[in-house]
Scaffold this motif. Sequence first.
Motif, PDB file in Angstrom:
ATOM      1  N   ILE A 105     -38.401  -9.230 -21.691  1.00 27.11           N
ATOM      2  CA  ILE A 105     -37.719 -10.120 -22.636  1.00 27.11           C
ATOM      3  C   ILE A 105     -37.288 -11.438 -21.992  1.00 27.11           C
ATOM      4  O   ILE A 105     -37.507 -12.498 -22.575  1.00 27.11           O
ATOM      5  N   PRO A 106     -36.704 -11.451 -20.785  1.00 22.76           N
ATOM      6  CA  PRO A 106     -36.331 -12.747 -20.194  1.00 22.76           C
ATOM      7  C   PRO A 106     -37.513 -13.695 -19.999  1.00 22.76           C
ATOM      8  O   PRO A 106     -37.390 -14.893 -20.257  1.00 22.76           O
ATOM      9  N   ARG A 136     -37.859 -17.318 -21.655  1.00 18.12           N
ATOM     10  CA  ARG A 136     -38.055 -18.526 -20.842  1.00 18.12           C
ATOM     11  C   ARG A 136     -39.274 -19.305 -21.305  1.00 18.12           C
ATOM     12  O   ARG A 136     -39.229 -20.530 -21.423  1.00 18.12           O
ATOM     13  N   VAL A 137     -40.370 -18.618 -21.563  1.00 23.32           N
ATOM     14  CA  VAL A 137     -41.600 -19.299 -21.988  1.00 23.32           C
ATOM     15  C   VAL A 137     -41.399 -19.953 -23.353  1.00 23.32           C
ATOM     16  O   VAL A 137     -41.830 -21.093 -23.572  1.00 23.32           O
ATOM     17  N   LEU A 138     -40.723 -19.270 -24.255  1.00 22.95           N
ATOM     18  CA  LEU A 138     -40.466 -19.861 -25.578  1.00 22.95           C
ATOM     19  C   LEU A 138     -39.568 -21.091 -25.472  1.00 22.95           C
ATOM     20  O   LEU A 138     -39.806 -22.100 -26.135  1.00 22.95           O
ATOM     21  N   LEU A 139     -38.552 -21.026 -24.636  1.00 21.17           N
ATOM     22  CA  LEU A 139     -37.692 -22.190 -24.429  1.00 21.17           C
ATOM     23  C   LEU A 139     -38.455 -23.323 -23.746  1.00 21.17           C
ATOM     24  O   LEU A 139     -38.306 -24.492 -24.104  1.00 21.17           O
ATOM     25  N   ALA A 140     -39.279 -22.978 -22.782  1.00 18.14           N
ATOM     26  CA  ALA A 140     -40.028 -23.991 -22.033  1.00 18.14           C
ATOM     27  C   ALA A 140     -41.070 -24.691 -22.904  1.00 18.14           C
ATOM     28  O   ALA A 140     -41.354 -25.879 -22.695  1.00 18.14           O
ATOM     29  N   ALA A 141     -41.621 -23.985 -23.859  1.00 18.86           N
ATOM     30  CA  ALA A 141     -42.717 -24.535 -24.673  1.00 18.86           C
ATOM     31  C   ALA A 141     -42.337 -25.846 -25.348  1.00 18.86           C
ATOM     32  O   ALA A 141     -43.126 -26.806 -25.350  1.00 18.86           O
ATOM     33  N   ILE A 142     -41.151 -25.937 -25.895  1.00 21.37           N
ATOM     34  CA  ILE A 142     -40.764 -27.164 -26.602  1.00 21.37           C
ATOM     35  C   ILE A 142     -40.674 -28.350 -25.650  1.00 21.37           C
ATOM     36  O   ILE A 142     -41.041 -29.471 -25.994  1.00 21.37           O
ATOM     37  N   PHE A 143     -40.227 -28.103 -24.435  1.00 22.38           N
ATOM     38  CA  PHE A 143     -40.135 -29.189 -23.457  1.00 22.38           C
ATOM     39  C   PHE A 143     -41.524 -29.634 -23.004  1.00 22.38           C
ATOM     40  O   PHE A 143     -41.794 -30.835 -22.914  1.00 22.38           O
ATOM     41  N   ILE A 144     -42.390 -28.686 -22.734  1.00 20.92           N
ATOM     42  CA  ILE A 144     -43.739 -29.016 -22.277  1.00 20.92           C
ATOM     43  C   ILE A 144     -44.511 -29.762 -23.365  1.00 20.92           C
ATOM     44  O   ILE A 144     -45.124 -30.801 -23.099  1.00 20.92           O
ATOM     45  N   PHE A 145     -44.470 -29.262 -24.592  1.00 15.26           N
ATOM     46  CA  PHE A 145     -45.182 -29.936 -25.685  1.00 15.26           C
ATOM     47  C   PHE A 145     -44.590 -31.305 -25.980  1.00 15.26           C
ATOM     48  O   PHE A 145     -45.320 -32.250 -26.295  1.00 15.26           O
ATOM     49  N   LEU A 174     -39.063 -23.690 -15.586  1.00 14.57           N
ATOM     50  CA  LEU A 174     -38.393 -22.668 -16.387  1.00 14.57           C
ATOM     51  C   LEU A 174     -39.363 -21.546 -16.742  1.00 14.57           C
ATOM     52  O   LEU A 174     -39.038 -20.367 -16.598  1.00 14.57           O
ATOM     53  N   ALA A 175     -40.549 -21.896 -17.208  1.00 10.87           N
ATOM     54  CA  ALA A 175     -41.533 -20.889 -17.599  1.00 10.87           C
ATOM     55  C   ALA A 175     -41.901 -19.983 -16.423  1.00 10.87           C
ATOM     56  O   ALA A 175     -42.031 -18.768 -16.587  1.00 10.87           O
ATOM     57  N   LEU A 176     -42.062 -20.571 -15.251  1.00  8.08           N
ATOM     58  CA  LEU A 176     -42.456 -19.803 -14.073  1.00  8.08           C
ATOM     59  C   LEU A 176     -41.278 -19.075 -13.420  1.00  8.08           C
ATOM     60  O   LEU A 176     -41.485 -18.174 -12.612  1.00  8.08           O
ATOM     61  N   ALA A 181     -28.849 -25.568 -30.149  1.00  2.23           N
ATOM     62  CA  ALA A 181     -29.276 -24.168 -30.060  1.00  2.23           C
ATOM     63  C   ALA A 181     -30.105 -23.936 -28.799  1.00  2.23           C
ATOM     64  O   ALA A 181     -29.944 -22.909 -28.118  1.00  2.23           O
ATOM     65  N   MET A 182     -30.989 -24.883 -28.471  1.00  2.77           N
ATOM     66  CA  MET A 182     -31.762 -24.766 -27.238  1.00  2.77           C
ATOM     67  C   MET A 182     -30.820 -24.739 -26.041  1.00  2.77           C
ATOM     68  O   MET A 182     -31.012 -23.945 -25.107  1.00  2.77           O
TER      69      MET A 182
END
Length: 143
Positions: free
Chosen positions: A15-16, A20-29, A71-73, A113-114
């Motif tokens: 789950i963590p 992390r990947v879901l949170l990171a996705a918005i920043f990367i995109f 963050l993702a890694l 929220a982020m």
Amino acid sequence: MNTSTNNTTNNTSVIPVIGRVLLAAIFIFSALGKIMAPGATIGYIEAMGLPLASAGLVIAIAVELVGGLLLALGIKTRLVALGLALFSIVTGLVFHHAIGDQNQLIHLLKNLAMAGGLLQVVAFGAGAYSLDNKAVRPAAHLA
């Protein structure tokens, strides 16, 4: 409740890393969008009355892309999450403060929220599946 079982479950949960990947996705995109259309971002920064829009663009891309990837890694996760949380709050307040406009209010609340999710990462760490955790975990055959 057996706390040792609970700790083992928490320490190996996926789950963590999903969070992390879901949170990171918005920043990367977001960073990729800025790279693909720098003029639009510079114009938006200038429209907010901020100086040095080109420098702001470079800083935003660096924070979003590097921070998102780290963050993702799960590298320097707590520090990166704190930095991204502060970035989210500041950019939300600067760029989405016109809360009479429902769209801007939604963007502000999204940023807040982020930041809340990122602060959970600050509080609880990267989780088992992260490079932070790999660096401190002994090899299974040595444990």
